[in-house]
Design a protein around this motif. Structure first.
Motif, mmCIF file in Angstrom:
data_model
loop_
_atom_site.group_PDB
_atom_site.id
_atom_site.type_symbol
_atom_site.label_atom_id
_atom_site.label_comp_id
_atom_site.label_asym_id
_atom_site.label_seq_id
_atom_site.Cartn_x
_atom_site.Cartn_y
_atom_site.Cartn_z
ATOM 1 N N THR A 62 0.680 -1.533 0.057
ATOM 2 C CA THR A 62 0.229 0.163 0.016
ATOM 3 C C THR A 62 1.137 1.301 0.361
ATOM 4 O O THR A 62 0.673 2.184 -0.618
ATOM 5 C CB THR A 62 -0.947 -0.137 0.999
ATOM 6 N N ILE A 66 0.792 4.532 -2.281
ATOM 7 C CA ILE A 66 0.714 5.941 -2.501
ATOM 8 C C ILE A 66 2.108 6.735 -3.159
ATOM 9 O O ILE A 66 1.968 7.672 -3.698
ATOM 10 C CB ILE A 66 0.915 5.665 -0.826
ATOM 11 N N VAL A 74 -3.465 11.881 -3.352
ATOM 12 C CA VAL A 74 -3.395 10.969 -2.222
ATOM 13 C C VAL A 74 -3.986 11.649 -0.979
ATOM 14 O O VAL A 74 -4.625 10.988 -0.187
ATOM 15 C CB VAL A 74 -1.580 11.037 -1.972
ATOM 16 N N GLU A 75 -3.862 12.782 -1.379
ATOM 17 C CA GLU A 75 -4.921 14.162 -0.064
ATOM 18 C C GLU A 75 -5.688 13.779 -0.507
ATOM 19 O O GLU A 75 -6.935 14.291 0.820
ATOM 20 C CB GLU A 75 -3.944 15.403 -0.064
ATOM 21 N N GLU A 76 -6.654 14.009 -1.583
ATOM 22 C CA GLU A 76 -7.905 13.472 -1.926
ATOM 23 C C GLU A 76 -8.937 12.339 -1.186
ATOM 24 O O GLU A 76 -9.645 12.121 -1.067
ATOM 25 C CB GLU A 76 -8.183 13.847 -3.769
ATOM 26 N N GLN A 77 -8.014 10.765 -1.635
ATOM 27 C CA GLN A 77 -7.990 9.644 -1.623
ATOM 28 C C GLN A 77 -8.663 9.550 0.145
ATOM 29 O O GLN A 77 -9.266 9.018 0.737
ATOM 30 C CB GLN A 77 -7.020 8.734 -2.158
ATOM 31 N N GLU A 78 -7.550 10.659 0.504
ATOM 32 C CA GLU A 78 -7.533 10.190 2.298
ATOM 33 C C GLU A 78 -8.379 10.813 2.878
ATOM 34 O O GLU A 78 -8.991 10.575 3.854
ATOM 35 C CB GLU A 78 -6.016 10.520 2.894
ATOM 36 N N THR A 79 -8.595 11.793 2.055
ATOM 37 C CA THR A 79 -10.261 13.280 2.577
ATOM 38 C C THR A 79 -11.311 12.306 2.553
ATOM 39 O O THR A 79 -12.339 11.897 3.424
ATOM 40 C CB THR A 79 -9.765 14.270 2.427
ATOM 41 N N LEU A 81 -11.738 8.555 1.924
ATOM 42 C CA LEU A 81 -11.332 8.003 3.125
ATOM 43 C C LEU A 81 -11.789 8.281 4.263
ATOM 44 O O LEU A 81 -12.944 7.550 4.974
ATOM 45 C CB LEU A 81 -10.075 7.232 3.288
ATOM 46 N N ASP A 82 -11.107 9.202 5.020
ATOM 47 C CA ASP A 82 -12.341 9.758 6.361
ATOM 48 C C ASP A 82 -13.869 10.146 6.231
ATOM 49 O O ASP A 82 -14.233 9.343 7.544
ATOM 50 C CB ASP A 82 -11.541 11.319 6.937
ATOM 51 N N ARG A 85 -15.181 6.756 6.124
ATOM 52 C CA ARG A 85 -15.563 6.446 7.602
ATOM 53 C C ARG A 85 -16.502 6.931 9.049
ATOM 54 O O ARG A 85 -16.858 5.914 9.632
ATOM 55 C CB ARG A 85 -14.098 5.746 8.339
#
Length: 90
Positions: A62, A66, A74-79, A81-82, A85
């Motif tokens: 993973t 990344i 990456v920032e967009e995907q993490e946002t 994902l958050d 969740r």
């Protein structure tokens, strides 16, 4: 055109295809496929080494994925994902 040059042209050009050029391309791809096979084996060995050292190979894969991405992606995907969740109460 003399018969010798006709024979040479006929030998390397078959059905409108430059046979020597085609052979060269095929052989280059075959060599690269062999190199890729060797490299894949080397990568597998590294993951085995990492696992034996206590690292989680799935997480390592993973991280590698990344690191190939652009930071904004990456920032967009993490946002997202958050957000997902939180929407699921996780």
């Amino acid at each position: 055109m003399d018969s010798e040059s006709f024979t040479m042209e006929k030998k390397s050009d078959v059905g409108g295809i430059a046979a020597d050029r085609l052979r060269s391309i095929i052989e280059r791809v075959e060599r690269l496929e062999e190199e890729r096979k060797a490299l894949s084996g080397d990568i597998k060995d590294i993951f085995i080494e990492a696992k034996s050292a206590g690292f989680d190979v799935k997480v390592l894969r993973t991280i590698l994925k990344i690191r190939k991405q652009e930071p904004a992606e990456v920032e967009e995907q993490e946002t997202l994902l958050d957000i997902y969740r939180r929407a699921l109460g996780m």
